[in-house]
Structure formats: C-alpha cells, structure tokens
Design an enzyme around this catalytic site. Sequence first.
Site, PDB file in Angstrom:
ATOM      1  N   GLY A 179       0.809  -1.213   0.000  1.00 33.46           N
ATOM      2  CA  GLY A 179       0.000   0.000   0.000  1.00 33.46           C
ATOM      3  C   GLY A 179       0.843   1.263   0.000  1.00 33.46           C
ATOM      4  O   GLY A 179       0.506   2.243  -0.678  1.00 33.46           O
ATOM      5  N   SER A 226      -2.345  10.813   7.171  1.00 32.51           N
ATOM      6  CA  SER A 226      -1.737   9.696   6.455  1.00 32.51           C
ATOM      7  C   SER A 226      -0.384  10.104   5.897  1.00 32.51           C
ATOM      8  O   SER A 226      -0.302  10.998   5.039  1.00 32.51           O
ATOM      9  CB  SER A 226      -2.651   9.229   5.315  1.00 32.51           C
ATOM     10  OG  SER A 226      -1.970   8.357   4.438  1.00 32.51           O
ATOM     11  N   ASP A 242       0.655   1.731  13.206  1.00 33.60           N
ATOM     12  CA  ASP A 242       1.048   0.368  12.852  1.00 33.60           C
ATOM     13  C   ASP A 242       1.160  -0.541  14.063  1.00 33.60           C
ATOM     14  O   ASP A 242       1.133  -1.770  13.929  1.00 33.60           O
ATOM     15  CB  ASP A 242       2.383   0.375  12.103  1.00 33.60           C
ATOM     16  CG  ASP A 242       2.246   0.837  10.664  1.00 33.60           C
ATOM     17  OD1 ASP A 242       1.120   0.792  10.131  1.00 33.60           O
ATOM     18  OD2 ASP A 242       3.260   1.256  10.079  1.00 33.60           O
ATOM     19  N   LYS A 245      -6.919  -1.019   6.732  1.00 40.92           N
ATOM     20  CA  LYS A 245      -5.567  -1.532   6.566  1.00 40.92           C
ATOM     21  C   LYS A 245      -5.636  -2.838   5.771  1.00 40.92           C
ATOM     22  O   LYS A 245      -6.607  -3.100   5.065  1.00 40.92           O
ATOM     23  CB  LYS A 245      -4.912  -1.727   7.938  1.00 40.92           C
ATOM     24  CG  LYS A 245      -4.607  -0.423   8.663  1.00 40.92           C
ATOM     25  CD  LYS A 245      -3.507   0.345   7.949  1.00 40.92           C
ATOM     26  CE  LYS A 245      -3.059   1.566   8.709  1.00 40.92           C
ATOM     27  NZ  LYS A 245      -1.952   2.274   8.015  1.00 40.92           N
ATOM     28  N   ARG A 273      -8.225  -1.696  -0.663  1.00 47.31           N
ATOM     29  CA  ARG A 273      -7.854  -0.561   0.164  1.00 47.31           C
ATOM     30  C   ARG A 273      -8.213   0.749  -0.531  1.00 47.31           C
ATOM     31  O   ARG A 273      -8.139   0.860  -1.764  1.00 47.31           O
ATOM     32  CB  ARG A 273      -6.369  -0.627   0.513  1.00 47.31           C
ATOM     33  CG  ARG A 273      -6.056  -1.857   1.356  1.00 47.31           C
ATOM     34  CD  ARG A 273      -4.605  -1.964   1.715  1.00 47.31           C
ATOM     35  NE  ARG A 273      -4.195  -0.923   2.639  1.00 47.31           N
ATOM     36  CZ  ARG A 273      -2.959  -0.817   3.122  1.00 47.31           C
ATOM     37  NH1 ARG A 273      -2.029  -1.683   2.751  1.00 47.31           N
ATOM     38  NH2 ARG A 273      -2.648   0.147   3.964  1.00 47.31           N
TER      39      ARG A 273
END
Length: 435
Positions: free
Chosen positions: A94, A165, A314, A341, A122
């Site tokens: 990604g 992001s 994460d 995710k 995604r």
Amino acid sequence: MKKLMSRPTNGLHGCLTVPGDKSISHRSLMLGAISHGQTTIQHFLPAEDCLSTLTALQGLGVDIQRTGTTVQVTGRGLHGLRPASGPLQMGNAGTATRLLAGLLAGQPFDSTLIGDASLSQRPMERVRQPLELMGAELELTAGHLPMHIHGRNLHGRRSQMVVASAQVKSALILAAIQADAPSTIIEKLPTRDHTERLLTAFGAEVATAADQRTITVQPQPQLIGQPVDVPGDFSSAAFFITAASIVPGSRVTLQRVGLNPTRTGLLTVLQRMGGQVQIDRLANVGEPLGNVTVTAANLRPITLTATDIPAVIDELPLVALLAATADGISRISGAGELRVKETDRIATICSELRKLGVAIDEQPDGFVIDGRPAWQVKDSKLVSHGDHRIGMMAAVAALRLTTPLELTGAAAIDISYPTFFEDLGRLLPKTEVRV
C-alpha cells in the site's frame, strides 16, 4: 498451519538487530530512482512489499541491483523514468502504491497500478482527490485498484489534508517536486516524516514549520544519489518490545533501531503504562537510532484518543495486546483508520484476542479492553487473516500461554518480516523447544 512458541519458562532474553525499516526502504528506492548518480542502500528490507517497489521501478526503466540487503540504484533523474511495458504489480504494498501515484502523476506517460486481492480493497480516493487538485489525472475502479495514471504537468498549490496519512502526504510531496510552483501541504495531524528527511538528504528543499504540520516544497530539485544506511524497523522491533514487556522474566535489547519521533509512539504508550524501557541513542546522520532495552513489567491501563493514533498506527495491535495484560480497563478511540488496513484490524484484533479469553469490546473506531481477567484459551487455532501484523501479534500473544496454539496464514508475515520466527527463536533459552 504454524505451531506457535509457548510461554518460555524463564522469559525472553538476548539481543536482536531487526531487519531494515520498511518505510525507509520503499522511499530510498524511489528517491534513488529519480536522482542523478548512484544510490547505495545498506540494510535494505528484502520483504515482499519492498521487493514489489523494486520490481515496479525496474519496470519503469531503473537499473537496480540487489545483493542480500545491499541495493545499488542507478538514478535516471526526476524526468528520466520510462513507461512500463504493462501494468505494475504492487502485490500488497500500500505504501508503494500511494507514493508511486504521486510520483507517476507528473511523469510524461501513462501508468497502471494493480495489486493483490487485499490491496485491491484498500481506499485510493484519499490519494486521487488531492492529486487531481494539482492537475493530475487518475482513474480508479470504484475507488480502488486498478489505478490508471495519465501523466500530466502538475501545479503547485496549497493542500489541506483531510486524513492523517504519511502515505498521502508523501504522494503529494512527490507530486510537488515535479510541479510548476512551490506547494504547501498542511497535515491534519503530524505523521512520520521519512520522505521529508530523505528528500532533504538527496538535495530537495522541503521545510517543515514549527507546528510540525505545515510542509513547504520547492519544485524541480536536482536530486543527487546518496548512501542510505537504513535503521532497524521500529514497527518490527515493536513486536519484541511488546513480548519482553508481557512475558514474565524477560529482558531484551533491540540494537540500532530507528528512533524517529514520528514512529516511536509505542515507547511513549508503554512508558505511560509503567513499562520498563531503557533507550541508548547512537550518533547518526539523518534518521535517529539507538538501542532499546525492555524488561518485563506489571502494566497499567491506558486511554488513547485520536491525537495519539498517528504515532502508533502500525503498532495498535500491540497496544491492544499490552492493554490485555494491564491491571484495569483501557480505552482506544479515534483509530477508525484501522478499518482500512490490510484487514479491518479492529475486527481482526478483537477476533483473535477473544480466542485467548481476552475481554475486548469492539467499538466503531477502536476498542475497550479489560486486562484483569485471566486468559483462557477458547480456540487454539489463530488466524492471520492475511495480515502480517495480526499474524505477528498472535505469535507474541501465544508467549503468554502454556497451551499449544497454531497460526493459519503465517506466510503473510513475509510481507514485512520474513525472518520473524527465526529471530523470535533467538530470544528463547537454549533449553526451550523451538518450533
């Protein structure tokens, strides 16, 4: 089916050097590709995601040679990439997909990005919309891959991000260095700044304001290839940091780990929970790094809200695991990003921890966890759901228990950490059985 390691008699002990940082490995390849001259990357992460980036750049005409964890990139300059002969297969990467969207949006040719079944679910509108405001032209399939990019002349502008992001921010920065005028990018919340640091090292003018949210990018830099020594991936080290914290009797040192403050939120969370952490910083140019020693501790519950989330995005599966061993009720909210995710991580975290008897309630944007009840295995067959971080979380959770557990889909861990189980085995006493 992978048999997981059970609780070691005397805890986990030893020193590890974890593989290179995944985020920095991706970015080093890309910046080397659009620079002039040679870029040598040491301690590169040869995991599936990073190899997808490497292969895609080769498809764009970049000469890249890899020997183990050393990679030599012969740059083609900012405008020297060539059109690929077909769609670029991004696998499950990604980060690479969104960053390449920004890079390829300003190139003078068309490109198509495709991915595996997980990546193809995604969301990509978050990167398409701000890029199109800069003059880019991207076509998606119901908001997802395949992504068709029609290279265009891009325009400098002021972009107000609507999601926190680092991937979207980095896509905008890579587009901005190809634009016809300076650009300003304003983040919703500060996110990891590897792109800004690396671009500066390669010769670009990228400035971050004192608020840590406003980034100014000057266009058309002359990027020069650089040596890059990739630090150990903090997100990989985080699994052993967590294991050492929750397995009684443990003491583990992670060596030469990246300590970029935009990435180390887990250490802050762990210290707030009463974790025993010692950090020895090492001299380094560029990304900060050091040795982290963690000793088992009795943990307190914690409350995290939206402002805490970017620094631990994460590591939230591990935050949930830490909370599941704490003496009280923890609340984590503002983490709706977990829904998009590799899996819906809110759902999969809850699913797998409940199998171990963890009292965890799923919320729309997080969870509520009571760490006081003793764990009782309700289902010994854990599942990665094709998500590397869920698979590793399950393996760490198994270390709390003496009941034999198994993991389906362990191969997903290769996406980011192919030697994970081998490294975990190194922390077990020689008298322990290793599977």
